[in-house]
Design an enzyme around this catalytic site. Structure first.
Site, short mmCIF file in Angstrom:
data_model
loop_
_atom_site.label_atom_id
_atom_site.label_comp_id
_atom_site.label_asym_id
_atom_site.label_seq_id
_atom_site.Cartn_x
_atom_site.Cartn_y
_atom_site.Cartn_z
N HIS A 104 32.39 79.09 -7.18
CA HIS A 104 33.71 78.57 -7.48
C HIS A 104 34.29 79.35 -8.65
O HIS A 104 33.62 80.20 -9.24
CB HIS A 104 33.62 77.07 -7.81
CG HIS A 104 32.73 76.77 -8.96
ND1 HIS A 104 31.37 76.58 -8.83
CD2 HIS A 104 32.98 76.67 -10.29
CE1 HIS A 104 30.83 76.35 -10.01
NE2 HIS A 104 31.79 76.42 -10.91
N HIS A 135 39.36 70.08 -9.42
CA HIS A 135 39.18 70.82 -10.67
C HIS A 135 38.92 72.30 -10.43
O HIS A 135 39.01 73.09 -11.37
CB HIS A 135 38.02 70.24 -11.48
CG HIS A 135 38.27 68.85 -11.97
ND1 HIS A 135 37.37 67.82 -11.80
CD2 HIS A 135 39.32 68.30 -12.62
CE1 HIS A 135 37.86 66.72 -12.33
NE2 HIS A 135 39.03 66.98 -12.83
#
Length: 285
Positions: free
Chosen positions: A146, A121
């Site tokens: 991230h 993801h």
């Protein structure tokens, strides 16, 4: 990697709600889902795949579209109940200025080797020893950072091309996440060395060779933030996460955005209702 300027200690102003000094005493430690960068960091051991492998199998599959997309996260598992009913969900639209109150915040990052991983993801970078922040005398260690595309938070309704989340945890397991938005423009030279090693497929973490990563290099020089109490932006959407989102965006090239989007696709949760929450405007002294 060159570091952007930073004062040794940052004195910021916040609304008189005690949000930052109250901390995150109610934060739970959710089970992790493959590709769930927030929940990875929330675990007892800082997000290692090996340490969370058993728990991951107990979490329902989720995605950013279709029948297991954001509109359905809260129905996929009892673990995800907060995604549907939580009153302090993230992301939100950020705007406004609040009455000030002084709080000490020191950005104390260090240059460190780091591992990079395609989580499915999102793509996550985990420094070996990247330092962290000290807020009101409490140290929060940088666990990982991230990227989301487009940005999850908006500022006065504006959505950026990329948002970087720097996930921190203190000794009690409380989470603090710093968000940095990046608009399309010139290339970000600080991202370039990391972008060279973006993993094309999901898999185990790998050391980024011949590179020391310093999180401060990936943040704006201006010391101005929005702060609020929110949640993880991925299942299980655990609440009582302190958010600090830089008010000024960085710049990223169309090519850099495209390189990331081709690997993950859109991975931004829609804007959530603020539900009467105060959004604090922090300005460096």
């Amino acid at each position: 990697m060159r570091r952007r300027p930073l004062s040794s200690a940052l004195l910021v102003t916040v609304a008189a709600l005690g949000l930052m000094s109250a901390g995150l005493s109610g934060c739970s430690k959710p089970k992790a889902e493959p590709g769930d960068p927030h929940a990875e960091a929330a675990g007892d051991h800082g997000g290692s795949d090996a340490e969370h492998g058993a728990a991951k199998n107990d979490v329902a599959h989720w995605s950013y579209e279709g029948d297991d997309g954001p509109a359905h996260w809260g129905d996929l598992s009892t673990e995800n109940k907060a995604c549907k009913t939580g009153p302090r969900q993230s992301p939100i639209n950020l705007s406004g200025v609040a009455s000030p109150k002084a709080v000490n915040l020191t950005l104390d990052y260090t240059s460190s080797p780091a591992k990079i991983q395609n989580m499915g993801h999102a793509i996550q970078v985990s420094p070996t020893d990247g330092g962290g922040v000290v807020m009101d005398g409490v140290r929060y260690k940088l666990v990982q950072f991230h990227f989301h595309t487009p940005s999850e938070h908006t500022i006065d309704g504006h959505r950026a091309a990329i948002e970087t989340h720097f996930v921190h945890k203190n000794d009690k397991g409380d989470l603090l996440v710093i968000g940095v938005l990046s608009d399309v423009g010139v290339a970000d030279p600080m991202l370039a060395p990391i972008w060279t090693w973006l993993p094309t497929d999901p898999g185990p973490a790998a050391l980024i060779p011949d590179l020391l990563v310093n999180a401060r290099d990936l943040m704006p020089a201006t010391e101005e933030f929005y702060a609020y109490s929110g949640s993880l932006t991925t299942p299980p959407c655990t609440e009582n996460v302190t958010w600090l989102v830089y008010a000024s965006p960085l710049s990223i090239s169309p090519e850099q955005v495209d390189a990331y989007q081709r690997l993950t696709g859109p991975n931004a949760r829609p804007i959530q209702s603020p539900q009467g929450r105060d959004i604090l405007h922090l300005v460096g002294s």
